[in-house]
Design an enzyme around this catalytic site. Structure first.
Site, PDB file in Angstrom:
ATOM      1  N   ASP A 250      52.246  -1.383 -10.650  1.00  0.00           N
ATOM      2  CA  ASP A 250      51.087  -0.675 -10.107  1.00  0.00           C
ATOM      3  C   ASP A 250      51.366   0.825 -10.036  1.00  0.00           C
ATOM      4  OD1 ASP A 250      48.808   0.157  -8.822  1.00  0.00           O
ATOM      5  OD2 ASP A 250      49.238  -0.850  -6.903  1.00  0.00           O
ATOM      6  N   LYS A 257      49.638   7.025  -7.855  1.00  0.00           N
ATOM      7  CA  LYS A 257      50.522   7.033  -6.692  1.00  0.00           C
ATOM      8  C   LYS A 257      51.483   8.214  -6.781  1.00  0.00           C
ATOM      9  CE  LYS A 257      50.726   2.014  -5.886  1.00  0.00           C
ATOM     10  NZ  LYS A 257      50.175   2.001  -4.523  1.00  0.00           N
ATOM     11  N   ASP A 268      54.653  -5.662  -7.305  1.00  0.00           N
ATOM     12  CA  ASP A 268      53.234  -5.937  -7.053  1.00  0.00           C
ATOM     13  C   ASP A 268      52.743  -7.273  -7.626  1.00  0.00           C
ATOM     14  OD1 ASP A 268      51.186  -4.960  -5.517  1.00  0.00           O
ATOM     15  OD2 ASP A 268      50.245  -3.822  -7.145  1.00  0.00           O
ATOM     16  N   ASP A 327      43.613   2.620  -7.370  1.00  0.00           N
ATOM     17  CA  ASP A 327      44.840   2.060  -6.784  1.00  0.00           C
ATOM     18  C   ASP A 327      44.538   0.844  -5.899  1.00  0.00           C
ATOM     19  OD1 ASP A 327      47.500   1.786  -6.266  1.00  0.00           O
ATOM     20  OD2 ASP A 327      47.625   3.457  -4.826  1.00  0.00           O
ATOM     21  N   GLU A 329      43.522  -1.987  -6.783  1.00  0.00           N
ATOM     22  CA  GLU A 329      43.278  -2.801  -7.967  1.00  0.00           C
ATOM     23  C   GLU A 329      43.514  -4.290  -7.729  1.00  0.00           C
ATOM     24  OE1 GLU A 329      46.105  -1.505  -7.260  1.00  0.00           O
ATOM     25  OE2 GLU A 329      47.367  -3.245  -7.602  1.00  0.00           O
ATOM     26  N   ARG A 331      42.604  -6.246  -5.357  1.00  0.00           N
ATOM     27  CA  ARG A 331      41.378  -6.939  -4.939  1.00  0.00           C
ATOM     28  C   ARG A 331      40.430  -7.165  -6.111  1.00  0.00           C
ATOM     29  NH1 ARG A 331      40.123  -2.353  -0.560  1.00  0.00           N
ATOM     30  NH2 ARG A 331      42.406  -2.385  -0.593  1.00  0.00           N
TER      31      ARG A 331
END
Ligand code: BES
Ligand code: ZN
Ligand code: ZN
Length: 481
Positions: A250, A257, A268, A327, A329, A331
């Site tokens: 991620d 990030k 992740d 970010d 992502e 969900r």
């Protein structure tokens, strides 16, 4: 992880053995040893160990504290076994008699706790070390009760499942791309007798998994949807679904990030790894429910055509989603996987995900957040949590916060308007995709990895959730109507 063996007597090959000592039990060791214990501050508390000077011809003896005798439970035994293997230095083949010390505890539960403690505390990720020097290779577990063999087989499958999840969590994001995760899952499925189905990028498009396509857009590695089915040998007593977030790395996407924030983001896919691990242990644990797993796999990367903040996609269940932060992502891919799971109308869906940093702000690294729409399911998870020691804390899904997800242009947006309560907002977002199926959500946050060695926890991936999910499925009882 060391090889585990079950034995009815102390094996000659062991070069170290434990001596379980309860609080108040030091005197019984004899004057000299009792004096040594006193000088060294060893009182028999859980987690304490004391290596006894032993003649070279004999196995090394390690005193292991098991706490107050009348408070002895599986947690104390697990911690004691973990402390023991952490105390044996460079010994490579050791034995433990802790199961015998368990007294009135159910012997199968005691054996499992000792297997967990001894193996998980000595887990190491060595695949990338050029010189994987002296590590514990063999632990013999002394136990003699009736049914020990069956209990041992299921405990062993469970700790191997945790090791698998830790391995996956520790593997770099650049090598554990979606196709590599799938290859690993094929091996696991074959060994565990699970049915495996994999959807490639074409099938993902045909099935309208808009969230997976959205997140994968900036990547060179195509997405995969991995599905596994465990079918019990007799007629299933229930139908359960597990969903695990499988973001193999991620970066945050265009809502990128920071360097520090990205440093740990190979973890992740920990939810997906926990689901794969749990699935592998269901058979040996005698699970009577049918369990289907859904693991959406993609990385969250950036290229010239990566998804942009403000872009809108249509999820599997037809809802349109405005993505204001790329970010958030996890969900998005879970939206599709939950929709698919819900279409089959199982008795319950449990998802597990490294979904928010916010849950860790609330609970710290030792707890995962638990949210859900069904009391029976939430209670089942809380019970399994108490048994396994994988701690969860029940958080609300406040209806009145749902309006924070209202979008001007689409049905819903993927981040809340408030800077607070991010774990709950994420939970409320997921709730939109489970229709009316009883559902629970576990937000791992940073509990998926550790920067310290502590009991059964080792540095790196923790495998959190494997035992919790497996225990919940294996112990599942339908709610009384
Ligand atoms: N994978 C992260 C959440 C995460 C962060 C898990 C740190 C474990 C440790 C997730 O995809 C994410 O970035 N979430 C954002 C959501 C925000 C943009 C609404 C977060 O929590 O900051
Ligand atoms: Zn993210
Ligand atoms: Zn993420």
């Amino acid at each position: 992880m060391p090889t585990l063996t079950l034995t009815s007597t102390l094996p000659k090959s062991a070069t170290a053995v434990d001596v379980p000592v309860a609080v108040g039990g030091v005197e019984a060791l004899g004057d000299d040893l009792a004096r040594t214990c006193e000088l060294q501050g060893f009182t028999g508390e859980v987690g304490q160990t004391l290596v006894v000077p032993t003649p070279l011809s004999e196995p090394l003896q390690v005193l292991v504290g098991i706490g107050e005798a009348d408070e002895l439970d599986v947690h104390a035994l697990r911690s004691a076994a973990a402390a023991y293997v952490r105390a044996i230095g460079k010994h490579q083949a050791v034995a433990t008699t802790l199961v015998d010390a368990a007294g009135s505890i159910d012997p199968a539960a005691a054996l499992r706790a000792v297997v967990e403690g001894a193996s998980l505390a000595s887990y190491r990720y060595l695949s990338l070390k050029s010189d994987p020097t002296s590590v514990l290779r063999k632990v013999s577990i002394v136990a003699r009760f009736k049914g020990a063999k069956a209990a041992f087989t299921s405990a062993k499958a469970l700790v191997e499942a945790v090791a698998l999840a830790r391995d996956l969590g520790n593997e770099p994001g650049g090598s554990l791309v979606p196709s590599a995760f799938v290859e690993k899952a094929r091996e696991v499925a074959k060994a565990a007798g699970l049915k495996i189905t994999v959807w490639d990028e074409k099938r993902i498009a045909r099935e309208r998994l808009g969230g997976m396509q959205f997140v994968n857009k900036g990547s060179t590695h195509p997405a995969r949807l991995l599905m596994l089915t465990y079918t019990p040998s007799s007629r299933p007593t229930a139908n359960l679904a597990l969903v695990g977030k499988g973001i193999t790395f991620d970066s945050g996407g265009l809502s990128i990030k920071t360097g520090t924030g990205m440093m740990t983001m190979k973890i992740d896919m920990a939810g997906g790894a926990a689901v794969l691990g749990a699935m592998s242990a269901l058979g040996p644990m005698g699970t009577t429910a049918k369990v289907t797993a859904y693991i959406p796999l993609t990385d969250n990367m950036i290229n010239g055509d990566a998804s942009r903040p403000g872009d809108v996609f249509t999820a599997r269940n037809g809802k349109t989603v405005e993505v204001l932060n790329t970010d958030a992502e996890g969900r998005l891919v879970l939206a599709d996987a939950l929709s698919l799971a819900a279409e089959k109308k199982p008795d319950a869906i449990i998802d597990i995900a490294t979904l928010t940093g916010s849950v860790t702000a609330a609970l710290g690294t030792g707890y995962a957040g638990l949210m859900g729409t069904d009391d029976h399911l939430v209670r089942a998870l809380e019970t399994a949590s108490k048994d396994t020691g994988e701690k969860v804390w029940h958080l609300p899904l406040p209806e009145e916060y749902r309006k924070n997800l209202d979008s001007v242009v689409a049905d819903i947006k993927n981040i809340g308007s408030s800077p607070y309560g991010g774990a709950l907002t994420a939970g409320l977002f997921l709730e939109e995709f489970v229709a009316d199926v009883p559902w629970a959500h576990i937000d791992l946050g940073m509990s998926a990895m550790s920067d310290k060695e502590d009991g059964i926890i080792t540095k790196g991936g923790t495998g959190f959730g494997v035992r919790l999910l497996a225990e919940t499925c294996a112990g599942w009882k339908q709610a009384a109507d």
